[in-house]
Design an enzyme around this catalytic site. Structure first.
Site, mmCIF file in Angstrom:
data_model
loop_
_atom_site.group_PDB
_atom_site.id
_atom_site.type_symbol
_atom_site.label_atom_id
_atom_site.label_comp_id
_atom_site.label_asym_id
_atom_site.label_seq_id
_atom_site.Cartn_x
_atom_site.Cartn_y
_atom_site.Cartn_z
ATOM 1 N N ASP A 176 0.750 -1.318 0.169
ATOM 2 C CA ASP A 176 0.198 -0.137 -0.007
ATOM 3 C C ASP A 176 0.953 1.347 0.003
ATOM 4 O O ASP A 176 1.702 1.147 0.827
ATOM 5 C CB ASP A 176 -0.872 0.021 1.128
ATOM 6 N N ASN A 184 -2.449 12.827 -3.230
ATOM 7 C CA ASN A 184 -3.384 13.410 -4.080
ATOM 8 C C ASN A 184 -3.928 14.801 -3.755
ATOM 9 O O ASN A 184 -4.005 15.637 -4.495
ATOM 10 C CB ASN A 184 -4.789 12.429 -4.382
ATOM 11 N N HIS A 189 -4.738 14.812 -8.812
ATOM 12 C CA HIS A 189 -4.917 13.383 -9.144
ATOM 13 C C HIS A 189 -4.138 12.769 -10.360
ATOM 14 O O HIS A 189 -3.558 11.744 -10.359
ATOM 15 C CB HIS A 189 -6.304 12.847 -9.649
ATOM 16 N N ASP A 193 -1.884 9.557 -10.371
ATOM 17 C CA ASP A 193 -1.897 8.609 -11.168
ATOM 18 C C ASP A 193 -0.371 8.196 -11.792
ATOM 19 O O ASP A 193 0.066 7.092 -11.903
ATOM 20 C CB ASP A 193 -2.575 8.782 -12.509
ATOM 21 N N GLU A 219 -4.555 2.337 -4.278
ATOM 22 C CA GLU A 219 -3.220 2.558 -4.197
ATOM 23 C C GLU A 219 -2.571 1.206 -3.652
ATOM 24 O O GLU A 219 -1.447 1.230 -3.153
ATOM 25 C CB GLU A 219 -2.775 3.836 -3.141
#
Length: 305
Positions: A176, A184, A189, A193, A219
């Site tokens: 994780d 973010n 975002h 990504d 994630e």
């Protein structure tokens, strides 16, 4: 196109062979149904032009055998017969033939049938490629290009069965990205990504060819590690963790100042089958422990303990 011509009459066989080659196709020949079946299985022709009545497998039996073969490719079947009754034509179609021609064989007629065969087999080949592409797409995460949870479910079932039947151990690691929500929020975002893509590449670069990497969701990433002991998996995932940290992706919301991951590893018990879902739960618990201990670390647990 590769065309198999089957006929026990030498004259008809030579006429058909000449017509096939004049049409620009490669021609294979067989003088009876049994020989034709062997050639079909070894050469996989795109089209078969077969006599109805011949030694060994007759034309109907050969057509049925080809249709029952279960390959992904499609073979266009042309039945050659001296019979003109509707019942014979219908029997041929029910056996799997796509078309028929009557004896004596007319080269022009066969040429037209082969034109159709080329178009049909080409269409089937295109459809087969599209099916493969769609199947891959359905099992691939569009952002990271890793396998997705559908593929994970299939692979985990396969590993479960192998473990149950042959006692083959495997490990499972759940990773994780630390403080990803704040990443973010801080960087947006699109940057998030891009960071996930970088993490995915780092994971894929460290694993063996036999290992599988999946985007588990958001994630989270999951790694299946066949034939790995818990200690070996721990060493591997520690390398993965260090590689992600070495990317030096800025993350002011993380105490280290860079993007990091935490990971939990579970392992099947030697000599005892353990369901994949149990291993998932154990890996999730180990991941929770890694986060509780300060993140950017790897924790191990063993199923059944």
């Amino acid at each position: 196109m590769k065309v198999l011509v089957v006929d026990d009459d030498q004259g008809s066989l030579l006429v058909a062979k000449a017509a096939v080659e004049q049409s620009g196709h490669q021609c294979l020949i067989a003088e009876d149904g049994d020989e034709a079946w062997k050639l079909y299985r070894s050469e996989r022709p795109e089209a078969v032009v077969t006599d109805l009545e011949m030694p060994g497998l007759n034309g109907l039996e050969l057509c049925r055998a080809i249709r029952d073969d279960g390959t992904d490719s499609y073979t266009y079947l042309v039945l050659v017969t001296s019979h003109r009754s509707r019942d014979d034509v219908l029997a041929g179609m029910q056996a799997g033939a796509d078309d028929y021609v009557s004896k004596p064989l007319d080269p022009f007629t066969l040429h037209t049938r082969l034109l159709v065969a080329s178009r049909v087999t080409s269409l089937h080949a295109d459809l087969a490629r599209y099916r493969v592409a769609l199947a891959e797409q359905a099992r691939t995460d569009p952002l990271t290009k890793l396998f997705n949870r559908l593929k994970l479910t299939e692979d985990l079932d396969e590993l479960d069965n192998r473990s149950n039947r042959y006692g083959q151990d495997y490990c499972l690691a759940l990773c994780d990205v630390d403080h990803f929500k704040s990443y973010n929020d801080l960087y947006g975002h699109p940057a998030g990504d891009k960071a996930l893509q970088s993490v995915a590449s780092a994971l894929s670069a460290e694993v063996r060819r036999s290992d599988r990497v999946y985007r588990f969701g958001g994630e989270e990433f999951l790694l299946l590690l066949p034939h790995q002991s818990l200690a070996q998996a721990g060493i591997l995932i520690e390398r993965v963790r260090a590689r992600v940290e070495s990317l030096r992706i800025d993350h002011s919301g993380n105490p280290s100042g860079v993007l990091t991951i935490s990971a939990g590893i579970s392992a099947s018990v030697q000599g005892k089958w353990t369901a994949g879902q149990r291993l998932l739960n154990d890996a999730d618990l180990a991941l929770y422990q890694a986060k509780a201990a300060g993140r950017n670390r790897v924790e191990l647990t063993r199923a059944g303990h």
